[in-house]
Design a protein around this motif. Sequence first.
Motif, PDB file in Angstrom:
ATOM      1  N   ALA A   1       0.832  -1.205   0.000  1.00  0.00           N
ATOM      2  CA  ALA A   1       0.000   0.000   0.000  1.00  0.00           C
ATOM      3  C   ALA A   1       0.871   1.260   0.000  1.00  0.00           C
ATOM      4  O   ALA A   1       0.603   2.221  -0.738  1.00  0.00           O
ATOM      5  CB  ALA A   1      -0.932  -0.006   1.209  1.00  0.00           C
ATOM      6  N   ILE A   2       1.922   1.258   0.820  1.00  0.00           N
ATOM      7  CA  ILE A   2       2.824   2.417   0.862  1.00  0.00           C
ATOM      8  C   ILE A   2       3.592   2.530  -0.458  1.00  0.00           C
ATOM      9  O   ILE A   2       3.778   3.637  -0.991  1.00  0.00           O
ATOM     10  CB  ILE A   2       3.792   2.284   2.053  1.00  0.00           C
TER      11      ILE A   2
ATOM     12  N   ALA B   1       2.524   1.640  -3.355  1.00  0.00           N
ATOM     13  CA  ALA B   1       1.584   2.181  -4.341  1.00  0.00           C
ATOM     14  C   ALA B   1       1.457   3.698  -4.196  1.00  0.00           C
ATOM     15  O   ALA B   1       1.420   4.427  -5.201  1.00  0.00           O
ATOM     16  CB  ALA B   1       0.218   1.514  -4.176  1.00  0.00           C
ATOM     17  N   LEU B   2       1.418   4.181  -2.951  1.00  0.00           N
ATOM     18  CA  LEU B   2       1.366   5.629  -2.743  1.00  0.00           C
ATOM     19  C   LEU B   2       2.610   6.305  -3.300  1.00  0.00           C
ATOM     20  O   LEU B   2       2.526   7.335  -3.986  1.00  0.00           O
ATOM     21  CB  LEU B   2       1.223   5.930  -1.245  1.00  0.00           C
ATOM     22  N   PHE B   3       3.765   5.731  -3.011  1.00  0.00           N
ATOM     23  CA  PHE B   3       5.019   6.290  -3.527  1.00  0.00           C
ATOM     24  C   PHE B   3       5.049   6.274  -5.057  1.00  0.00           C
ATOM     25  O   PHE B   3       5.449   7.238  -5.698  1.00  0.00           O
ATOM     26  CB  PHE B   3       6.214   5.505  -2.992  1.00  0.00           C
TER      27      PHE B   3
ATOM     28  N   PHE C   1       2.554   6.104  -7.310  1.00  0.00           N
ATOM     29  CA  PHE C   1       1.612   7.008  -7.976  1.00  0.00           C
ATOM     30  C   PHE C   1       1.982   8.464  -7.715  1.00  0.00           C
ATOM     31  O   PHE C   1       1.791   9.311  -8.596  1.00  0.00           O
ATOM     32  CB  PHE C   1       0.178   6.696  -7.553  1.00  0.00           C
ATOM     33  N   ALA C   2       2.518   8.759  -6.532  1.00  0.00           N
ATOM     34  CA  ALA C   2       2.982  10.129  -6.274  1.00  0.00           C
ATOM     35  C   ALA C   2       4.164  10.466  -7.177  1.00  0.00           C
ATOM     36  O   ALA C   2       4.215  11.560  -7.780  1.00  0.00           O
ATOM     37  CB  ALA C   2       3.373  10.277  -4.809  1.00  0.00           C
TER      38      ALA C   2
END
Length: 337
Positions: A304-305, A307-309, A311-312
């Motif tokens: 999950a983290i 994926a955040l990294f 996409f950011a």
Amino acid sequence: MSGNRFDLIRLVLATAVFAYHAVALTALDPFGPLESGLAVAAELSIQGFFIVSGALVAGSLARSKTVANYTGKRIRRLYPAYATVILIPAVVSLALTGNAAGVARYVGANLVFLNFLSPDLPGLFAEGRFTAVNGALWTLKVEVMFYIALPVIAVLMRAFGRAGWVVLALLYAGGEAWRHLVPVLLQNSQAPELARQLPGQLAFFASGIALWGLWRVAKARPMLFGAVGLLLLAASFAHPYAAPLRAAGLAGTIAAIAFLPGPVLNAARFGDVSYGVYITHFPILQAMIMAGLFVQLGFAAGFAIAALFVFAASFLLWHLIEKPALRPSSHYRQVAS
């Protein structure tokens, strides 16, 4: 070019490759059913990328006034972001190790798409299951080779006139012969790698070019394309002798998804991040593994983290590097405006 879901398709394909690499790099299920299943999905995704690229880039060439204009568009779309993801890990490696020679080898090879000559960087990811900085980038070499070959293919198709489809059929057959026969004939450790290089991917690019040629027909009859495509795709998995039908089946399936009635679901409305997801996810995963985050947090939270990294990073790459490099008239800028 409007009224289709190709931006969404590209994003889904990139995300599937990201998911596979997350499982493979973290050794969550080494050689197990989860990793094997995602490996098949990732392979289909890469093949789907080549089909979509064949269609969209053929359209780009058709709209270009000159080969120079076409070349400029391809460089603007591909290279600035590519160079960025090569240089950032190189700077980190140099800061950590001071090994200028090792970093220079990596930068020199990778900036000209020869990733296989120097896939690793000093001080980075040496303890991981895979040590490459960005194992997803091998496809970019294949993509660039296709960009170079496409104007020649277009000239041959025009020379054949109404029989231009014969050129695509020959490319398709030649590509599949290479992809399936090289491992059988060579039978060594390098054969699979050699089989997946450009000659072995020509069937997918040729199917994409054919899709561009049949664009209006596919848009008018997506159900037919989808039915035939799914049948051929299923057959390609059902029997080894039917495996060469994979590209045609995947092209028909992609056409159906792109053109079926319903909401377009503009995945690039706030930025065309699919390319960014594809080229940034591998080093981000490697960095998180090197930092021990997947061990500390567990796979689900770590993914999950990640994926955040990813996409950011992709969002920033689009707005800071990719979009400014494109001309205002670029399709990608217009869709994301």
